[in-house]
Every structure is written in C-alpha cells, then in structure tokens.
Scaffold this motif. Structure first.
Motif, PDB file in Angstrom:
ATOM      1  N   LYS A  19      -8.202  -6.637   8.818  1.00  0.00           N
ATOM      2  CA  LYS A  19      -6.211  -6.639   9.047  1.00  0.00           C
ATOM      3  C   LYS A  19      -6.399  -5.203   9.295  1.00  0.00           C
ATOM      4  CE  LYS A  19      -5.465 -10.365   7.739  1.00  0.00           C
ATOM      5  NZ  LYS A  19      -5.129 -11.508   9.371  1.00  0.00           N
ATOM      6  N   LYS A  20      -5.337  -4.355  10.302  1.00  0.00           N
ATOM      7  CA  LYS A  20      -5.191  -3.748  10.367  1.00  0.00           C
ATOM      8  C   LYS A  20      -4.065  -2.978   9.014  1.00  0.00           C
ATOM      9  CE  LYS A  20      -5.409  -2.687  15.015  1.00  0.00           C
ATOM     10  NZ  LYS A  20      -6.344  -3.746  15.132  1.00  0.00           N
ATOM     11  N   ARG A  21      -4.398  -1.611   8.873  1.00  0.00           N
ATOM     12  CA  ARG A  21      -3.402  -0.947   7.396  1.00  0.00           C
ATOM     13  C   ARG A  21      -2.379  -0.299   7.805  1.00  0.00           C
ATOM     14  NH1 ARG A  21      -5.708  -1.233   2.724  1.00  0.00           N
ATOM     15  NH2 ARG A  21      -5.198   1.376   2.442  1.00  0.00           N
ATOM     16  N   MET A  22      -1.367  -0.206   7.603  1.00  0.00           N
ATOM     17  CA  MET A  22      -0.277   0.483   8.114  1.00  0.00           C
ATOM     18  C   MET A  22       0.573   1.343   7.150  1.00  0.00           C
ATOM     19  SD  MET A  22       1.974  -3.061   9.735  1.00  0.00           S
ATOM     20  CE  MET A  22       1.197  -4.255   8.994  1.00  0.00           C
ATOM     21  N   ALA A  23       0.310   2.216   7.284  1.00  0.00           N
ATOM     22  CA  ALA A  23       1.376   3.869   5.888  1.00  0.00           C
ATOM     23  C   ALA A  23       3.033   3.041   6.648  1.00  0.00           C
ATOM     24  CB  ALA A  23       0.931   4.517   5.727  1.00  0.00           C
ATOM     25  N   ILE A  24       3.644   2.556   6.565  1.00  0.00           N
ATOM     26  CA  ILE A  24       5.396   3.007   6.505  1.00  0.00           C
ATOM     27  C   ILE A  24       6.140   3.932   6.723  1.00  0.00           C
ATOM     28  CG2 ILE A  24       7.219   2.001   6.724  1.00  0.00           C
ATOM     29  CD1 ILE A  24       5.939  -0.938   6.224  1.00  0.00           C
ATOM     30  N   PHE A  25       6.498   4.630   7.068  1.00  0.00           N
ATOM     31  CA  PHE A  25       7.658   6.379   6.530  1.00  0.00           C
ATOM     32  C   PHE A  25       8.701   5.573   6.439  1.00  0.00           C
ATOM     33  CE2 PHE A  25       4.387  10.513   6.362  1.00  0.00           C
ATOM     34  CZ  PHE A  25       3.527   9.593   6.251  1.00  0.00           C
ATOM     35  N   VAL A  26       9.738   6.444   5.600  1.00  0.00           N
ATOM     36  CA  VAL A  26      11.185   5.961   5.215  1.00  0.00           C
ATOM     37  C   VAL A  26      12.033   6.952   4.949  1.00  0.00           C
ATOM     38  CG1 VAL A  26      11.514   4.614   3.417  1.00  0.00           C
ATOM     39  CG2 VAL A  26      12.921   4.196   5.048  1.00  0.00           C
ATOM     40  N   SER A  27      12.978   7.566   5.329  1.00  0.00           N
ATOM     41  CA  SER A  27      14.475   7.742   4.619  1.00  0.00           C
ATOM     42  C   SER A  27      15.506   7.181   3.715  1.00  0.00           C
ATOM     43  CB  SER A  27      14.810   8.892   5.590  1.00  0.00           C
ATOM     44  OG  SER A  27      13.601   9.829   6.488  1.00  0.00           O
ATOM     45  N   ARG A  72       8.299  -5.938  16.879  1.00  0.00           N
ATOM     46  CA  ARG A  72       7.640  -6.381  18.230  1.00  0.00           C
ATOM     47  C   ARG A  72       6.958  -5.274  18.454  1.00  0.00           C
ATOM     48  NH1 ARG A  72      12.754  -7.104  21.960  1.00  0.00           N
ATOM     49  NH2 ARG A  72      13.108  -9.175  20.565  1.00  0.00           N
ATOM     50  N   ALA A  73       6.987  -3.710  18.137  1.00  0.00           N
ATOM     51  CA  ALA A  73       6.303  -2.729  18.821  1.00  0.00           C
ATOM     52  C   ALA A  73       5.404  -2.629  17.562  1.00  0.00           C
ATOM     53  CB  ALA A  73       6.993  -1.555  18.581  1.00  0.00           C
ATOM     54  N   VAL A  74       5.032  -3.034  16.642  1.00  0.00           N
ATOM     55  CA  VAL A  74       4.613  -2.657  15.268  1.00  0.00           C
ATOM     56  C   VAL A  74       3.201  -3.752  16.078  1.00  0.00           C
ATOM     57  CG1 VAL A  74       4.054  -3.445  12.596  1.00  0.00           C
ATOM     58  CG2 VAL A  74       5.900  -1.597  14.060  1.00  0.00           C
ATOM     59  N   LYS A  75       4.373  -5.306  15.993  1.00  0.00           N
ATOM     60  CA  LYS A  75       3.406  -6.314  16.376  1.00  0.00           C
ATOM     61  C   LYS A  75       2.709  -6.104  16.967  1.00  0.00           C
ATOM     62  CE  LYS A  75       3.967 -11.687  17.173  1.00  0.00           C
ATOM     63  NZ  LYS A  75       2.813 -12.210  16.262  1.00  0.00           N
ATOM     64  N   TRP A  76       2.851  -5.625  18.266  1.00  0.00           N
ATOM     65  CA  TRP A  76       2.047  -5.154  19.223  1.00  0.00           C
ATOM     66  C   TRP A  76       0.640  -4.603  19.071  1.00  0.00           C
ATOM     67  CZ3 TRP A  76       6.549  -5.231  23.282  1.00  0.00           C
ATOM     68  CH2 TRP A  76       7.051  -6.629  23.589  1.00  0.00           C
ATOM     69  N   HIS A  77       0.803  -3.285  18.215  1.00  0.00           N
ATOM     70  CA  HIS A  77       0.302  -2.788  17.706  1.00  0.00           C
ATOM     71  C   HIS A  77      -0.897  -3.245  17.318  1.00  0.00           C
ATOM     72  CE1 HIS A  77      -1.830   1.549  17.727  1.00  0.00           C
ATOM     73  NE2 HIS A  77      -1.546   0.754  16.730  1.00  0.00           N
ATOM     74  N   GLU A 136      -1.269  -6.343  17.257  1.00  0.00           N
ATOM     75  CA  GLU A 136      -2.766  -7.197  17.747  1.00  0.00           C
ATOM     76  C   GLU A 136      -3.172  -6.548  19.077  1.00  0.00           C
ATOM     77  OE1 GLU A 136       0.713 -10.842  16.636  1.00  0.00           O
ATOM     78  OE2 GLU A 136       0.159 -10.283  18.499  1.00  0.00           O
ATOM     79  N   ASP A 137      -3.512  -5.824  18.984  1.00  0.00           N
ATOM     80  CA  ASP A 137      -4.038  -4.838  20.062  1.00  0.00           C
ATOM     81  C   ASP A 137      -3.942  -5.041  21.478  1.00  0.00           C
ATOM     82  OD1 ASP A 137      -6.579  -3.450  18.327  1.00  0.00           O
ATOM     83  OD2 ASP A 137      -6.981  -5.926  17.479  1.00  0.00           O
ATOM     84  N   ARG A 138      -2.645  -5.185  21.293  1.00  0.00           N
ATOM     85  CA  ARG A 138      -1.664  -5.621  23.092  1.00  0.00           C
ATOM     86  C   ARG A 138      -1.930  -4.251  23.877  1.00  0.00           C
ATOM     87  NH1 ARG A 138      -1.129 -10.995  23.389  1.00  0.00           N
ATOM     88  NH2 ARG A 138      -1.070 -11.923  21.127  1.00  0.00           N
ATOM     89  N   ILE A 139      -1.566  -2.849  22.910  1.00  0.00           N
ATOM     90  CA  ILE A 139      -1.011  -1.695  23.550  1.00  0.00           C
ATOM     91  C   ILE A 139      -1.742  -0.615  24.219  1.00  0.00           C
ATOM     92  CG2 ILE A 139       0.706   0.103  24.066  1.00  0.00           C
ATOM     93  CD1 ILE A 139       1.753  -1.329  21.120  1.00  0.00           C
ATOM     94  N   LEU A 140      -2.280  -0.894  25.073  1.00  0.00           N
ATOM     95  CA  LEU A 140      -3.019   0.609  26.350  1.00  0.00           C
ATOM     96  C   LEU A 140      -1.942   1.517  26.170  1.00  0.00           C
ATOM     97  CD1 LEU A 140      -4.986  -1.660  28.130  1.00  0.00           C
ATOM     98  CD2 LEU A 140      -6.085  -0.067  26.801  1.00  0.00           C
ATOM     99  N   VAL A 141      -2.755   2.921  26.509  1.00  0.00           N
ATOM    100  CA  VAL A 141      -1.875   3.884  26.722  1.00  0.00           C
ATOM    101  C   VAL A 141      -2.442   4.598  27.793  1.00  0.00           C
ATOM    102  CG1 VAL A 141      -1.102   6.292  25.635  1.00  0.00           C
ATOM    103  CG2 VAL A 141      -0.906   4.169  24.646  1.00  0.00           C
TER     104      VAL A 141
END
Lengths: 299, 299, 299, 299
Positions: free
Chosen positions: D103-111, D278-283, D285-290
C-alpha cells in the motif's frame, strides 16, 4: 427560397397577448413588494410569476421580475406605464416594462464560424426563441444563402483595418432604430466604445472559454497548454473591457489528455452554441438585470 | 467525549433572530401577492426574499415562499400568526410560518452503512445544516461511539421480523413530540403506514438510484445489469408507496463499462450523501412545498 | 442547390489514409495483447492507440480496440486480414478490422421532428462526423428541401398501418447493400424483427428519456407527472425488445417544478441531439463493442 | 480510542496480492506495446488492463499503464524489475513498477479547515482509498483528537514567519523515508523549493478555484466579484510556481447570483473534498503520468 418556417408564426392565436413583464432594481427598503403588487392588483393585473432578490438586507440592492396578465393590455399599456412612474419615483427604481406580445428584434453578427448562428436559427425556427431575427450582419459572404433560406435579410459588410470606422457606421445604418439586442455569434471583430455605449447591456457575446480563465484569443490552445480537465464557454454583455463584461451564462464539459486542440474546439463548439442560445433566450424573455458588472438572472 | 463542536453554537449572536419564513399554497386568483405583502408591510416586516410559482394561471395552484425580517419577532410571533389567519381564510390558503431562530429538530435513522450519517454530522458540525440533530436511532450498535463523540444521543432499537411493531412503538416513544423531521439515512427497514401518516411529508429517504429507474432493492446491481452510462440517487418524502413519494432532489454521475457493481456502489455513495444533505438542508430551511405527489422547491 | 459543403471534402489530402482500426472480443486468457501487438509489429504497423478491458480476470471476457498506422495500407489490407485470422482463431476472437479512409455510410430515418437530423447534418457539414450521410429516409415530405440543400438524397416512403410491410421492403431496396449504419433520428415507427436481424447492432435509436425510466411513448409527460428533477435521453442499439437494446450513451439536464411538459420537451431536444450525435460519432469511429445486452465504449 | 476501523483491514485475504502495475513514458516508436506485452507474457504475467496514449504519432511521446497478475509476485518482483530494465533501456523509457499489495503511504498536511481531511479519513475508513494514512501533520492542534480517534498519529508542528525553515525541517524528520505521497488538504502554508524538489510530482494540493481562474488567495471572493455562474476546485501537483503545477483533476458546480461569498465557500467545500479525494485515489492507484506541466490520467 424559404425552406424553413418559424413554428411560432404558424400559431393562429398568440397565447401571451395579455401578458407583460417588469424588471425593477432599486435600493432595498420596506414596502417595495407591497407597493408593486398592490399597484398591479389595483389595476386588474394577475401576477403569474414573481422573483425577487435582495443583495443584502441592510442597505443593499433590491431586484425584482414580475410577469402578469392584464386584459386589454394593448389599450392600457401606455397608461399603466405612466401611472407606475409614481411608484417608481418613490422608491428610486430603475425599471422596465415589456409587452410580451411585442417580440424582441435581434440582429446577429457573424464571421466565418457558423455553429452559433446555425443554433440560433434552428432554435428560432423550432419556436424555442420567442423573438424575431430581424437580420444577420457579416464581414464575410459565406452564410448568405443559408440565412436567406430562412427568409432573413443578410447584410455583408466587409471590415478591414482601414475601413473599420466606416464599416461600423454602415452597420449602425443597417440596424436602424428598431433592434432590441445584438448578438455576436462568433463575430471576430472588436466593437468600438461608441457602438457599445449605444447598446449598453444589449450586446451579447459568446467567449470560447470559461472566463476569466483564458481571456483573449486562442483560448482552446491555452486550455490545451495548461492541461485543464474541463473546458467551457461564457456568454456576457459586451463592455469596453475586452472579455470583461457582466457574465450571463457559462457551461462546461469534461475533457481529457486525449483531446488535442482540434478536439477541444469541436467539443467547445457545442458548449458555445448552447450557452449563447440560453443567454439570448433569457435576454429576450426579460430575465436579466445588470448591476455594476454582474447579472441577476431570474430563470 | 465531545471531539466535535458545531460551529454554529460558537456564534455569540444569532444573525437571524428576527427572521421568519412563510410557505403558502392555495388556488390561484388575483390579489394574493398584494394581500400577503401588504399584510406584512402593515405589520412592519421587511421582505428579504420571496419566491412564487403558479402551476397554471387559469384555475391552477399558487405557491409562495416569503422570508422576512421583523424586529421583536419573538414577542409578535403569536399575534402575527393569529392575524394572518384572516388573509389565509380569504384565499383558502394552506400555510405555515416558521421562526428561523427556532432550529428544526432532526432524528436520523441509520442501519449499518454510515456514509449518509457521516455527511450529515459533518455538515451539521461545519455549520452548514442550520438545524439540531436531536438523536440518532439505529437497529445496529455500530455507529454508537461515533455519534456520541458529537454529543448526540444514540438509541439502539433492534428490529426483527417478529418485533417490528414493538420496535416502531419504541422509536415513537424515543422521538417524542418535539421532532420536526425524520431522516432515513440509509435505514434499511420499511416504515409502517401509521408512522408515515404521523409524519406526513416530514420523513426524508435517500434512494440509491435515479428514480423511477431501478425501484426496490439492489439498484446498483440492476444499473450494472442494464449497462446504464449514468447512475444517480434520489431524495424523496416517504409515502405508503415504496420509492414512490414526492421527489425532492436528484443527482447523477457518469459511469462506464469499467465500473463493476462494487465501483458503482462506491461512486453512488458520494451521490447519495450529497443529494440527501441537500434535501435535508432545503427542508429545514422551509424551501419545499408538496402538492399531490410533487414538490415545489424554492432554492 | 447545394448551400452546404462538408468541410472534410475540401481537404486536399486524407490525413488518415494509412490508418486502420481493430475491434476484438474473446474469452480472456494469457497472451492476447502480446499476440496481437506482436502480429502488428511484425507486419510493420505502428500502434497509435490501444484500449483494453477485461470484464473479469478469471474466466471473463476480453475487449480490445487498436488503432494503427501502416504504410501502403490499401494494398496490404486484404492480406493482413487473411493472416490475422490465424491469431483470431487461436483465441476464439470475434473481430473486425476497418480501413479508416473508407468512410462509414449512414442512412438516417426521420419522421416530423427535425432537431436530431439538423444536428447530424450540421456536425457532418462541420467535419465533426467522419462518415458519409448517404441518404435520408422519411415517412413525411417535410424535410425534403432542407436535406437536398446538402446534396443528400431524400427518399419519402409513407408508412400506414396497412402498408407497413411494403414500406419496409421499399426502405430495404433504397438502402441497398452498402450502408454501414442506420440512424433513427426520432423516427416514430417500430422496426420489424427481420429488419433488425439484418442490421444487428447497426441501428442506433434515440429515446427521449433516461432509460430505463419512462420506457415507451410520451416520456416527457411521464417525467412531468413523476416530478423528476433531472431529465435525460438515451442512444441505444435497436433490438427486438422496445427501448431495451444495449445503451450506447446517455446524458441529462437538471429541470425544476417551473418546467412544464412543453419546456421539458424543449430542454430534452437539446439533450437528444447531443446524445445521438455522440453515439453516431463513436459508432463510425469503431469505438463500440457489444457484449450480450451491454456496450463497451472506448472513447 | 479507535472508534473507526478501516474496512480494508478486516479482509482476511488480500484480493490483489499477485497484482502489479507499470507506468511507462518514452519517445514514441514502433514495437513498444509488442515488446512490453511480449516481455510480460514470457514471464507468465496476465495483463488485466492496459491503457496507452500517444501524444502525436510522429515523433511524439508515448504513455502506457499496465496492470497485470503474476503468481508468486512477491518472490519474482525484484528479478522482474531487473530484467525489464533491458526493454526499458532499448526504448529510452521512464518507468515505474508497483506491487499493488504494498500500500502507498500518505502523509496529510492540514491547517484549520477540516473538510478535506474528514473526507479522506472517511473514504479511507470506508475502504475506498486503497492506501495507508501514515500520519497527519498540522500547524494547529484542532484536529488532534479526531485524527487520533482513527488510530492515526497527529504531529502538531507550529509554523510562524520566523520558524518556517525549522518547521519544515521538523516536518521532513517526522515524514522520514517511507512516505509515498504528501497531500495538502487545505494546508495554508507555502512549501519551499527544497521540499518540493524532494517530493517532485508526489505533493498533491487542492486549490479552491477552477484554475487558472482565480489564482492565489481568496478565490471565492474573486469568483463572487466577477459574477461567475460556475465555481470549481482543482487538484494539482505542487511545483515551484504557485498554483501552476500539473492539473490532476477539476470539477465544478453551478451557482447563481443568490450565492454570496459564504455560500460559495460552502458549495466549494464539497467540490474541494470530492476533487482532492479523486486525485489522491488516482495517485495511489498509479493512474497518473506527468509530462512537462501536464498529466495523463488513465482512469
């Protein structure tokens, strides 16, 4: 050859011959709705729709649209207008009244791209645009036969860098004194401040982007460059600031990386058509009030 | 432990303590708007928004929503109601008046799926739902800790085929006499006609399809089977006919052949959340009028 | 008089004269993509786009669309087809190959309502529909002049309850052997099973509702009656079951209580036009695979 | 107290323990698909999905995403990577391979604004975000209890104008070496170029406007000022140019003159939540190429 017939013209009876619409804007304060509705009731009118909006209850602006039926409207119209002026003065109203049976007259300006014009003509012929397309003016001859097949006059007025002023003069002559609204249906020329001044809040333009993104020319190329995931179109009243006038309507469609500039243009054409047609419909149905650089649309 | 605080409760001053709303429906006829607005003006009220709709000008139904400010509303409220009854009687009105500062009290019913409940709690806590979540009732214990972390009472009332009647009796006791609206936030039990009768047009259900397509259970499986390209959700008032009550709100999202039933459910959950929350918001803001089996929503 | 010119016909060079497309469906299994792409590479083709979808990895169905460029495609086309049959047989493929420079030929059926036909003609003339409108067939004379102004043959074949069979026979004669797809652009007659059988998955109909809601006639009246908040349209392949064939595309628009049946129809016409045109575009670009009663659309 | 349980963690068996995904971009040329699919077939992999896109067939860029199943993936993973390098070198590929069960590991930044964080936590707990929320970092203490109720560590790292550099240093220490993606869920601080460089195309931000309209702060106030009829939100990768990075996803909603800035913010919050999720989900799930400043999203 008239191969197209406006379905509305084939109606034997006008269903709205006793209907009128009022548009009012004024500083907010107590008693406005009461005064207007009381006035109309007193004069025998039956309100069939009314919309109202106050920008801010304390010291803000008040906007109202009223649609009402009144028997023998034609005879009473001038008198009603005269008498309402008293109410209007009391509340410092900016107001208009329209007799619905008197169709708005439109002049459509077009250059070479025909999709917006075709849409307006089709909606008009289908009876969906409740106005009269009085003429089409173009700086190109391309659409002449097509427009004339609807029985609509087509004025070809070429525009060059040198003849801009004369061309606009010629346009104003052709338009005359009896046009209510001018529609720039992808007309690729700048309108002069003098012209704009004369038709303040009565010139509708379609811009092929979701304003304020991609102001100026080549918005689809800019959208492709920026990689947006949604493209749009914006119908607005023309002001002296390019692409900066009050926005009437916008719509969008989802696109993807697969869509190149040509495809964005193709998708965009359908958005442009739909958005412009909605804006025109709302204008000729007296649904739009302009305040400073914004619109209030009662739809 | 209260780890969530409703942002509205932290306001030191109620911004709407002088505001009221009226909902009126009656047979159409001349003079209604005039009479209502004149009445309010006479009593010192300032109309800040009014919406009106006539289903058919000749002999149809008239619907109106008015929002107004009146100083010392609390003291004058009862008297105002009493006096307005005269106007109401004259026009055979079906009418309600609501003091905005008196928040609507909601009871939320939920089974095991939590997404709609979580959304309502979050919107409430964010100050976006201007009502009071008085309690949550469930036939399962799953959400107890979560709901109580908002400081909201959670009543676990199990329901089996045999105890259906007693369970409903128990629910009615817990609800008491002071609940304005009941929200079925994916509550998977049928409500009895007696219960529905008592809260006529005050029970909101979310159905996980674009009604009337896919009535009944397993709508996502049906949608997958039929190969639709768009799925939706529908919030409606509960009537005796399953999934047949007046529709309040619907929304949809595009899907494709790639989306299997599990994915349709995932996408659907977000539509359901949003649609239910909108319907609840409109209900507690007195924006919905019901006529026969349809709603008029002034939003 | 031809007052409309298809912009594609004015191109001096066909940009896609070396391009082909394959559509493949077969039981899933290892090695399919490898076999197909290896075959194409061996024969000098350059894959410019490929899409693939497996309904279920274990024992499900596999669907693929490949677009490739190959120099001297015209000369090599027949040989390539012959050789690919070996690969196809090995994997039990259902497959098609299309030479993109050979435009699909369409026959459009229409009754009295013209909006879908007008849209298809406009999109074709704008170069957005990359096919050939070979003829229009109608049971009414209304659109004859308009269609012929595009240089397209118009066949008026009246249909009555008594002459249904003969009319269909006459339609089949007029269509001949060289039509790829038949488009029912609001053609208000039932097609016989024999006709459907002959053009299986090649007859596209536009239904004026969000199927499966409001099957049958008068869907806008039904939508109004049910008080839905969104209306839609559905393009589907015609099968023996009325309004029950594989759905190709759907779209929707938000409506409100203010929209009566006439307004719902007006709004619906624009959805119908757009949805049908998309379905036709996808069909003639070989983007649609049908499996049982569902479509896989690679767009 | 853990009152929330990630539904995915309760599964007794990982359904994807033999699945891997590859993302490839390289200059286009003949034989790429053949080479990749042949390689995978040779090594016993079964391709379950593949998407491909060529920006321009002649001399453009080629992008590919492949999802495949391979038994004993864990044992074979390193060897497979090593061997594929040969293919990659031949075609000058920029490529990644991911073992789906890791699983991809996420760090969430929030104010202070919590809506995006709440949405991500809820989607994660519902099993809709197939990754691991490893930590939440905030410059405020507000969300500590809530985040910890999910069993997720919360690091409060205050940021002031003077301590910006130290704070970022502290953030990097807390993040460590094992975070795949950083999500700015309405984190109202500028990220330094050094930080961005280290997580190039792995920092996702949500901007509360339809970029490129309303760049910078206070976009809802700007939108209200300009009178737009649609508002939106944009998820993008963070680059050194403020609000200028590659756009991942956008969505919009219709608004009207009735919506003041407070209401625009309220509506906007729901768009922001959905778009970011949606953006996080796609990231993950390796759906995004830049590529350069644009994304190719295979969804």
């Amino acid at each position: 050859m008239d191969i197209h017939i406006n379905k509305n013209l084939t109606l034997t009876e006008n269903p709205y011959k006793e209907r009128a619409r009022m548009l009012i804007s004024c500083p907010d304060g107590p008693g406005i709705v009461a005064a207007v509705s009381y006035f109309l009731h007193q004069h025998g009118a039956n309100i069939v729709q009314s919309d109202q909006y106050t920008m801010d209850p304390e010291g803000g602006m008040f906007f109202m649209r009223i649609e009402f039926d009144l028997s023998d409207l034609d005879q009473k119209f001038v008198e009603l207008k005269g008498k309402f002026q008293e109410v209007a003065t009391k509340f410092a109203m900016n107001w208009q009244i329209h007799n619905v049976s008197r169709k708005k007259r439109m002049a459509i300006f077009v250059s070479k791209e025909d999709h917006c014009l075709v849409e307006l003509l089709w909606q008009w012929q289908a009876g969906d645009l409740d106005g009269e397309i009085a003429m089409v003016i173009s700086n190109h001859p391309d659409m002449k036969d097509y427009v004339e097949s609807f029985g609509i006059p087509y004025h070809m007025i070429p525009v060059t860098a040198d003849t801009k002023k004369e061309a606009e003069q010629r346009q104003l002559e052709v338009i005359g004194d009896d046009i209510d609204v001018i529609i720039l249906a992808r007309y690729m020329q700048i309108i002069s401040p003098t012209f704009i001044q004369r038709y303040r809040n009565r010139i509708i333009n379609i811009h092929h982007s979701f304003l304020p993104a991609f102001v100026g020319g080549k918005p689809y190329a800019q959208a492709y460059q920026r990689g947006v995931k949604i493209i749009g179109a914006t119908a607005h009243y023309v002001t002296e600031e390019l692409d900066g006038g009050p926005i009437i309507e916008q719509d969008v469609q989802r696109v993807s990386h697969r869509d190149d500039v040509r495809e964005l243009k193709r998708i965009g054409r359908t958005i442009e058509r739909v958005v412009l047609a909605r804006a025109v419909k709302w204008h000729i149905e007296d649904r739009i009030l302009v305040h400073e650089n914004k619109t209030v649309v009662f739809n």
